[in-house]
Write a protein that holds these residues in place. Structure first.
Motif, PDB file in Angstrom:
ATOM      1  N   THR A 105      -7.957  15.037  71.188  1.00 16.83           N
ATOM      2  CA  THR A 105      -8.645  13.766  70.939  1.00 16.83           C
ATOM      3  C   THR A 105      -7.802  12.588  71.414  1.00 16.83           C
ATOM      4  O   THR A 105      -6.558  12.673  71.489  1.00 16.83           O
ATOM      5  CB  THR A 105      -8.935  13.568  69.434  1.00 16.83           C
ATOM      6  OG1 THR A 105      -7.688  13.356  68.756  1.00 16.83           O
ATOM      7  CG2 THR A 105      -9.643  14.764  68.829  1.00 16.83           C
ATOM      8  N   ALA A 106      -8.501  11.470  71.681  1.00 12.93           N
ATOM      9  CA  ALA A 106      -7.807  10.256  72.121  1.00 12.93           C
ATOM     10  C   ALA A 106      -6.936   9.698  70.998  1.00 12.93           C
ATOM     11  O   ALA A 106      -5.852   9.154  71.256  1.00 12.93           O
ATOM     12  CB  ALA A 106      -8.833   9.212  72.575  1.00 12.93           C
ATOM     13  N   ARG A 342      -4.547   9.999  78.382  1.00  9.60           N
ATOM     14  CA  ARG A 342      -5.365   9.715  77.188  1.00  9.60           C
ATOM     15  C   ARG A 342      -6.789   9.335  77.585  1.00  9.60           C
ATOM     16  O   ARG A 342      -7.759   9.743  76.928  1.00  9.60           O
ATOM     17  CB  ARG A 342      -4.734   8.574  76.376  1.00  9.60           C
ATOM     18  CG  ARG A 342      -5.631   8.096  75.235  1.00  9.60           C
ATOM     19  CD  ARG A 342      -4.981   7.047  74.391  1.00  9.60           C
ATOM     20  NE  ARG A 342      -4.603   5.862  75.168  1.00  9.60           N
ATOM     21  CZ  ARG A 342      -3.929   4.830  74.673  1.00  9.60           C
ATOM     22  NH1 ARG A 342      -3.544   4.843  73.410  1.00  9.60           N
ATOM     23  NH2 ARG A 342      -3.622   3.793  75.430  1.00  9.60           N
ATOM     24  N   HIS A 343      -6.946   8.556  78.657  1.00 12.26           N
ATOM     25  CA  HIS A 343      -8.290   8.164  79.076  1.00 12.26           C
ATOM     26  C   HIS A 343      -9.112   9.394  79.472  1.00 12.26           C
ATOM     27  O   HIS A 343     -10.295   9.507  79.123  1.00 12.26           O
ATOM     28  CB  HIS A 343      -8.191   7.167  80.240  1.00 12.26           C
ATOM     29  CG  HIS A 343      -9.514   6.617  80.658  1.00 12.26           C
ATOM     30  ND1 HIS A 343     -10.273   5.815  79.842  1.00 12.26           N
ATOM     31  CD2 HIS A 343     -10.249   6.795  81.800  1.00 12.26           C
ATOM     32  CE1 HIS A 343     -11.400   5.496  80.461  1.00 12.26           C
ATOM     33  NE2 HIS A 343     -11.411   6.082  81.648  1.00 12.26           N
ATOM     34  N   GLU A 346     -10.172  11.118  76.373  1.00  9.99           N
ATOM     35  CA  GLU A 346     -11.277  10.427  75.702  1.00  9.99           C
ATOM     36  C   GLU A 346     -12.609  10.741  76.386  1.00  9.99           C
ATOM     37  O   GLU A 346     -13.641  10.886  75.709  1.00  9.99           O
ATOM     38  CB  GLU A 346     -11.054   8.908  75.675  1.00  9.99           C
ATOM     39  CG  GLU A 346     -12.085   8.232  74.785  1.00  9.99           C
ATOM     40  CD  GLU A 346     -12.188   6.722  74.945  1.00  9.99           C
ATOM     41  OE1 GLU A 346     -11.653   6.174  75.938  1.00  9.99           O
ATOM     42  OE2 GLU A 346     -12.832   6.094  74.089  1.00  9.99           O
ATOM     43  N   SER A 350     -15.477  12.400  74.283  1.00 13.27           N
ATOM     44  CA  SER A 350     -16.725  11.641  74.179  1.00 13.27           C
ATOM     45  C   SER A 350     -17.878  12.401  74.828  1.00 13.27           C
ATOM     46  O   SER A 350     -19.030  12.301  74.392  1.00 13.27           O
ATOM     47  CB  SER A 350     -16.581  10.270  74.851  1.00 13.27           C
ATOM     48  OG  SER A 350     -15.504   9.576  74.284  1.00 13.27           O
ATOM     49  N   LEU A 363     -16.639   4.163  76.247  1.00  9.74           N
ATOM     50  CA  LEU A 363     -15.214   4.520  76.235  1.00  9.74           C
ATOM     51  C   LEU A 363     -14.387   3.297  75.852  1.00  9.74           C
ATOM     52  O   LEU A 363     -14.715   2.162  76.240  1.00  9.74           O
ATOM     53  CB  LEU A 363     -14.806   5.045  77.613  1.00  9.74           C
ATOM     54  CG  LEU A 363     -15.581   6.298  78.040  1.00  9.74           C
ATOM     55  CD1 LEU A 363     -15.423   6.558  79.539  1.00  9.74           C
ATOM     56  CD2 LEU A 363     -15.136   7.506  77.228  1.00  9.74           C
ATOM     57  N   THR A 365     -10.624   3.470  75.720  1.00 12.01           N
ATOM     58  CA  THR A 365      -9.245   3.461  76.224  1.00 12.01           C
ATOM     59  C   THR A 365      -9.225   3.023  77.681  1.00 12.01           C
ATOM     60  O   THR A 365     -10.239   3.069  78.382  1.00 12.01           O
ATOM     61  CB  THR A 365      -8.598   4.857  76.120  1.00 12.01           C
ATOM     62  OG1 THR A 365      -9.309   5.752  76.967  1.00 12.01           O
ATOM     63  CG2 THR A 365      -8.598   5.361  74.689  1.00 12.01           C
TER      64      THR A 365
END
Ligand SMILES: NC(=O)c1ccc[n+]([C@@H]2O[C@H](COP(=O)([O-])OP(=O)(O)OC[C@H]3O[C@@H](n4cnc5c(N)ncnc54)[C@H](O)[C@@H]3O)[C@@H](O)[C@H]2O)c1
Length: 371
Positions: A105-106, A342-343, A346, A350, A363, A365
């Motif tokens: 997860t982010a 991290r992006h 995400e 998502s 989104l 991040t």
């Protein structure tokens, strides 16, 4: 320059073929030494230490993290373990390289980034796709408008039977009987986190952060088999995302049970009003970029891939580890930052949520793309 003591966590496929194989070669010994290896399967780390002349082999991460000779760890364990092992390593004061997706997860990725800063250690995650010259060239080409108004892009990978058939899986000793069934279990299993992660790093490295995602996802092959033993597929093995980059630029990003749109894997196709880039072919002709004609496969290139490394497997992972070592030893900035990783996480997280709910996800991040 002080030599960095590397601890290899997980003596499975990537621990053996990337970290141990490359970092045991003579040409890097002035910069790194293999201080320790650990694995949860009793005896596997000792066998790996013996084969690759590593100072110590441990049966647990705790023992490896307590070893003062370890300055930096490379995590080659199942993706679902990366977050907790990364946090433990950071809190032990070690720099951390994650073999692909660094968390599920982010929010976990944010905690890793924050804790690394708080403990004064550096982290990065494979795949550092933008270190490859063709991807830097593609970013500039699209920014220069060579494709006209960009309309859409596509990238992804198919799981196929790749992991079942890797060389470390078919033997009978501890270094060749490594069971890959975690690739189909939650958390962290499925082709998005393991394979689509290449192409999505490239796509977002070239275009910058995406804004929204919607998706459909499911299990295509419910029962699988490894060496005659059946097991259930628990993580989605067939996931299809649609990304919005703003200005009506959309991308189709997939992690399929089988098959791919060529060339797929790490190289997207881009379609614009004045041209098409498919992999590294611009309107059907090989893309010209610095170093394109030196006879090496573009995919294998990186600052550290020379000599004996060139003929070996998993050179890109070795490159990513050396990128982190460069950052620690010389302050050279990373191409593949933790914020970029991290992006990408995400987007996957998502995407699964969009598939479950039927709702497009916004989104939150972002990251600075590297030029
Ligand atoms: N296999 C590939 O081609 C490849 C390529 C690039 C990156 N990666 C990435 O590398 C990571 C590892 O993949 P792999 O294919 O090497 O997996 P693998 O299953 O071959 O090896 C994982 C190893 O980790 C060990 N392990 C499990 N739990 C542990 C724990 N708690 N502590 C210590 N060791 C533990 C296992 O015993 C096993 O030896 C994944 O994130 C994957 O996405 C894999």
């Amino acid at each position: 320059m002080e030599r960095i003591g590397v601890g290899v966590v997980g003596a499975g496929s990537i621990g053996i073929r990337a970290a141990l194989a490359h970092l045991s070669l003579d040409d890097v010994q002035d910069r790194v030494h293999l201080a320790a290896v650990c694995d949860a399967v009793p005896g596997r780390a000792a066998a790996a230490a013996d084969r690759f002349s590593v100072d110590s082999g441990y049966d647990s991460l705790d023992e490896l993290l307590a070893d003062p000779k370890v300055d930096l760890v490379t995590l080659g364990t199942p993706i679902g373990l990366h977050f907790e092992q990364g946090i433990a390593a950071i809190r032990a004061g070690k720099h951390v390289h994650f073999n692909k997706t660094m968390s599920v997860t982010a929010a976990e990725a944010t905690q890793l980034i924050d804790e690394a800063k708080a403990h004064g250690v550096k982290i990065n995650a494979s795949p550092g796709q933008m270190v490859q010259p063709q991807n830097q060239a593609i970013r500039k080409l699209i920014q220069n408008g060579d494709l006209g108004k960009l309309a859409w892009a596509v990238v992804g990978a198919g799981f196929g039977n790749y992991h079942e058939n890797e060389g470390v899986r078919g033997g009978n000793d501890l270094l060749s009987n490594v069971n890959p069934s975690w690739y189909w279990k939650k958390p962290g299993g499925g082709p998005l986190y393991d394979m689509t992660v290449y192409g999505l790093h490239t796509l977002t490295g070239i275009l910058g952060p995406a804004k929204r995602v919607t998706a459909m996802s499911g299990i295509s092959i419910p029962t699988r088999e490894f060496r005659g033993e059946p097991f259930q597929t628990e993580a989605d093995d067939n996931s299809f995302l649609l990304l919005d980059f703003g200005d009506s630029v959309f991308a189709f990003v997939y992690g399929a049970a089988h098959g791919r749109v060529e060339p797929g894997w790490g190289q997207p196709n881009f379609y614009g009003s004045r041209g098409t880039l498919e992999g590294t072919k611009l309107n059907g002709e090989p893309l010209q970029f610095p170093g394109h004609d030196d006879g090496l496969a573009a995919y294998s290139r990186g600052r550290h891939i020379h000599g004996a490394h060139l003929a070996m497997e998993e050179t890109h992972v070795y490159e990513d580890i050396m990128q982190l070592i460069d950052l620690v030893q010389t302050g050279t900035p990373l191409y593949g930052t933790a914020e970029h990783a991290r992006h990408v996480i995400e987007i996957f997280e998502s995407g699964y949520r969009a598939a479950e709910t039927g709702q497009a996800q916004t989104l939150t991040t972002t990251f600075e793309a590297v030029d």
